[in-house]
Design a protein around this motif. Sequence first.
Motif, PDB file in Angstrom:
ATOM      1  N   ASP A  67      -3.899   5.355   0.470  1.00 38.71           N
ATOM      2  CA  ASP A  67      -4.667   4.113   0.336  1.00 38.71           C
ATOM      3  C   ASP A  67      -5.465   3.844   1.614  1.00 38.71           C
ATOM      4  O   ASP A  67      -5.055   4.222   2.707  1.00 38.71           O
ATOM      5  CB  ASP A  67      -3.738   2.910   0.096  1.00 38.71           C
TER       6      ASP A  67
ATOM      7  N   LYS B 265       0.846  -1.205   0.000  1.00 38.23           N
ATOM      8  CA  LYS B 265       0.000   0.000   0.000  1.00 38.23           C
ATOM      9  C   LYS B 265       0.878   1.251   0.000  1.00 38.23           C
ATOM     10  O   LYS B 265       2.056   1.215   0.311  1.00 38.23           O
ATOM     11  CB  LYS B 265      -0.922   0.016   1.223  1.00 38.23           C
TER      12      LYS B 265
ATOM     13  N   VAL C 208      -6.918   0.797   3.979  1.00 40.49           N
ATOM     14  CA  VAL C 208      -6.565  -0.589   4.273  1.00 40.49           C
ATOM     15  C   VAL C 208      -7.628  -1.180   5.193  1.00 40.49           C
ATOM     16  O   VAL C 208      -7.982  -0.574   6.208  1.00 40.49           O
ATOM     17  CB  VAL C 208      -5.190  -0.653   4.984  1.00 40.49           C
TER      18      VAL C 208
END
Length: 157
Positions: free
Chosen positions: A136, A132, A138
Motif C-alpha cells: 500500500d 494498511k 500511504v
Amino acid sequence: MDKVPMTTAGYAALEQELKTRQQEERPRIIQAIAEARSHGDLSENAEYHAAKESQSLNEGRIAEIEDKLSRAEVIDVSKLSGTTIKFGATVNLIDEDTEEEKTFQLVGETEADVKLGKVSITSPTARALIGKKVGDTVEVNTPGGGKSYEVVKVAFR
C-alpha cells in the motif's frame, strides 16, 4: 477512566522508573532537604528550596506514573500477528521521494520516542498507517509537507 495502550516493554520501563523514583530519588531528596534544613534560616536557603522543588517534581512524576500504570492496557506485541498495520506493529516504509527506508513501531503515547523509531498511535503518521498492508501507498501530512510512503514490511515482535 480511559485505558492507555502500552507494550509490555513500555509498561516494564514505567515500572522501573517508578521503582527508581520511589526507592532511590525519594530518599536522596529527603536527605538533601534534611541537610539543607540543618544549615539554618530557611527563608534564604537556596539548597533547601531547590531540594523542596525536586521533591515536588519527583512526587508529581510518581503520581503520573502510578496513574498511567493503573490505566495501562498492556498489549503483548509478540502475540499479535497479521498483515494489517495496527497497534504494536513494526512497519518498514520506503519514502517514495528519496527512496530512504524508515522503520517505525506504533506504540502508546507514553512510550513514543521518534529517535528510537517509536511513533505514538495518535500521531498523524500512525493514523495514516493503521489498516494498511504491504504494497500500500500511504500519504502522511507532516509539518514539513506531505510525504508519500510505500509499506514494504509489517511485523509484530
